[in-house]
Design a protein around this motif. Structure first.
Motif, PDB file in Angstrom:
ATOM      1  N   TYR A 127       4.736   8.451   9.585  1.00  0.00           N
ATOM      2  CA  TYR A 127       4.270   7.180   9.153  1.00  0.00           C
ATOM      3  C   TYR A 127       4.190   6.158  10.296  1.00  0.00           C
ATOM      4  O   TYR A 127       3.140   5.259  10.368  1.00  0.00           O
ATOM      5  CB  TYR A 127       5.168   6.315   8.159  1.00  0.00           C
ATOM      6  CG  TYR A 127       4.878   4.926   7.766  1.00  0.00           C
ATOM      7  CD1 TYR A 127       3.697   5.079   6.640  1.00  0.00           C
ATOM      8  CD2 TYR A 127       5.298   3.994   8.452  1.00  0.00           C
ATOM      9  CE1 TYR A 127       3.281   3.670   6.387  1.00  0.00           C
ATOM     10  CE2 TYR A 127       4.785   2.740   7.835  1.00  0.00           C
ATOM     11  CZ  TYR A 127       3.975   2.582   6.739  1.00  0.00           C
ATOM     12  OH  TYR A 127       3.710   1.208   6.407  1.00  0.00           O
ATOM     13  N   GLU A 163       1.040   3.881  11.234  1.00  0.00           N
ATOM     14  CA  GLU A 163       0.921   2.326  11.329  1.00  0.00           C
ATOM     15  C   GLU A 163       0.531   1.794  12.579  1.00  0.00           C
ATOM     16  O   GLU A 163      -0.295   0.986  12.614  1.00  0.00           O
ATOM     17  CB  GLU A 163       2.498   1.934  11.264  1.00  0.00           C
ATOM     18  CG  GLU A 163       2.859   0.367  11.217  1.00  0.00           C
ATOM     19  CD  GLU A 163       4.141   0.070  11.105  1.00  0.00           C
ATOM     20  OE1 GLU A 163       4.473  -0.649  10.123  1.00  0.00           O
ATOM     21  OE2 GLU A 163       5.123   0.974  11.863  1.00  0.00           O
ATOM     22  N   ASN A 207       0.582   5.811   2.892  1.00  0.00           N
ATOM     23  CA  ASN A 207       2.137   6.172   2.874  1.00  0.00           C
ATOM     24  C   ASN A 207       2.559   6.841   1.176  1.00  0.00           C
ATOM     25  O   ASN A 207       3.077   7.840   0.947  1.00  0.00           O
ATOM     26  CB  ASN A 207       2.939   5.073   2.917  1.00  0.00           C
ATOM     27  CG  ASN A 207       4.356   5.374   2.816  1.00  0.00           C
ATOM     28  OD1 ASN A 207       4.917   6.333   3.500  1.00  0.00           O
ATOM     29  ND2 ASN A 207       5.293   4.459   2.324  1.00  0.00           N
ATOM     30  N   VAL A 218       0.910  10.704   3.191  1.00  0.00           N
ATOM     31  CA  VAL A 218       2.199  11.054   3.802  1.00  0.00           C
ATOM     32  C   VAL A 218       3.185  11.803   2.823  1.00  0.00           C
ATOM     33  O   VAL A 218       3.672  11.223   1.865  1.00  0.00           O
ATOM     34  CB  VAL A 218       3.168   9.896   4.278  1.00  0.00           C
ATOM     35  CG1 VAL A 218       4.301  10.235   5.224  1.00  0.00           C
ATOM     36  CG2 VAL A 218       2.218   9.067   5.444  1.00  0.00           C
TER      37      VAL A 218
END
Length: 333
Positions: free
Chosen positions: A306, A310, A281, A285
């Motif tokens: 995300y 995940e 993240n 990202v």
């Protein structure tokens, strides 16, 4: 190794089921290894069993005849050496524990056979034969070891997939390996009342209440999941429990030489998942904002969603642990 139960309790068939104990007057490996295989298969999930060599039994009561016959001390080393060779004939490999106990002024060889984690096991009909002896799967039927056939054999073979790896007992995991900090963090997160009792009750009692122990009373073992979730260094038991992230800024096909390898991520399984997602993240990202002409609204793009990362990371790590492959290497292109 030391027995997990008192030898007198075994001789008197106390504390554990009588069908988990077998007395052998003398050393007869062909017959004994049928029982080793049967106890290792543990078809009825009783926790394996014990074979006492040098002990005769009463035909009526099934109890040990005292004083015991014993095994000549000068023969024991030879028997233990033979067992190393015979253990290799069990498929897959299985090694029972042994202990020499002094009883009635004589020596008794105790062969302790816990339930095997790689069952089902087979063994040649005669382990002493050099070759040509057919292999069979053995199970316990009452106080006897018999060949598994038909539906029983099919059910025995299903045992391999019946118990997931994370639920299997592991004799190498000790209570001391469990981090109370990680355990409490988990209990608080799930809202368990056990979080308040963690420092008031023995740790073993808490772990029992969480169903993290498995096995018979004299040989309780922590499940693999206990080390996966609550051990700060699970790689002690599962090699290379880690995540490696490899990043290709320009794409792996476009420029494979432009590569960045992130620091190796370690810890418990939950820590690895959290640290991996936090890293992705933070470093991978990225958000791009485009302001179209003649439009008051901006358009936002993300290099990777995300939520997808995940789900992908969580499933990859958990699935690999369930199949005994805790090492995960991720490539970001």
């Amino acid at each position: 190794m030391a027995l997990a139960i008192n030898i007198e309790d075994l001789l008197n068939k106390q504390r554990i089921e009588s069908n988990r104990i077998e007395f052998k007057k003398g050393w007869n490996p062909a017959s004994i290894y049928h029982s080793v295989c049967a106890f290792a298969n543990d078809f009825d999930d009783l926790g394996g069993g014990y074979i006492l060599v040098g002990v005769d039994s009463d035909d009526d009561t099934g109890l040990a005849i005292r004083p015991v016959e014993g095994v000549p001390i000068e023969n024991i080393d030879g028997i233990l050496q033979d067992m190393v060779r015979y253990n290799n004939k069990i498929s897959p490999y299985y090694m029972p524990r042994t202990s020499v106990e002094e009883v009635d002024g004589k020596h008794v060889l105790v062969i302790w056979c816990p339930a095997g984690i790689n069952r089902p096991y087979s063994v040649p009909e005669n382990v002493t034969a050099k070759s040509g002896s057919k292999e069979y799967f053995y199970i316990r039927s009452g106080t006897s070891s018999i060949i598994a056939k038909g539906e029983v054999l099919d059910e025995l073979r299903e045992l391999a997939s019946r118990v997931p790896f994370d639920e299997r007992g592991n004799p190498d995991i000790k209570v001391e390996d469990i981090s109370t900090l990680l355990l409490r963090e988990y209990l608080v997160k799930v809202g368990s009342k056990l979080a308040n009792e963690l420092y008031e009750k023995p740790l073993t009692e808490i772990l029992e209440q969480m169903d993290l122990f498995v096995g018979p009373s004299e040989n309780r073992m922590l499940r693999n999941v206990a080390a996966m979730m609550f051990c700060e260094n699970p790689s002690k038991f599962f090699k290379r429990t880690q995540v490696e992230v490899v990043f290709f800024p320009e794409g792996r096909l476009e420029n494979p030489n432009n590569i960045y390898e992130a620091p190796i991520i370690t810890g418990s399984v939950t820590q690895i998942i959290e640290r991996t997602l936090e890293y992705l993240n933070r470093m991978v990202v990225m958000q791009t904002i485009i302001k179209p002409k003649n439009d008051n609204h901006s358009i936002k793009f993300y290099t990777y969603p995300y939520q997808a990362l995940e789900e992908s990371v969580t499933n990859s790590i958990l699935c690999k642990h369930l199949h005994k492959m805790p090492y995960v290497k991720s490539c970001i292109m």
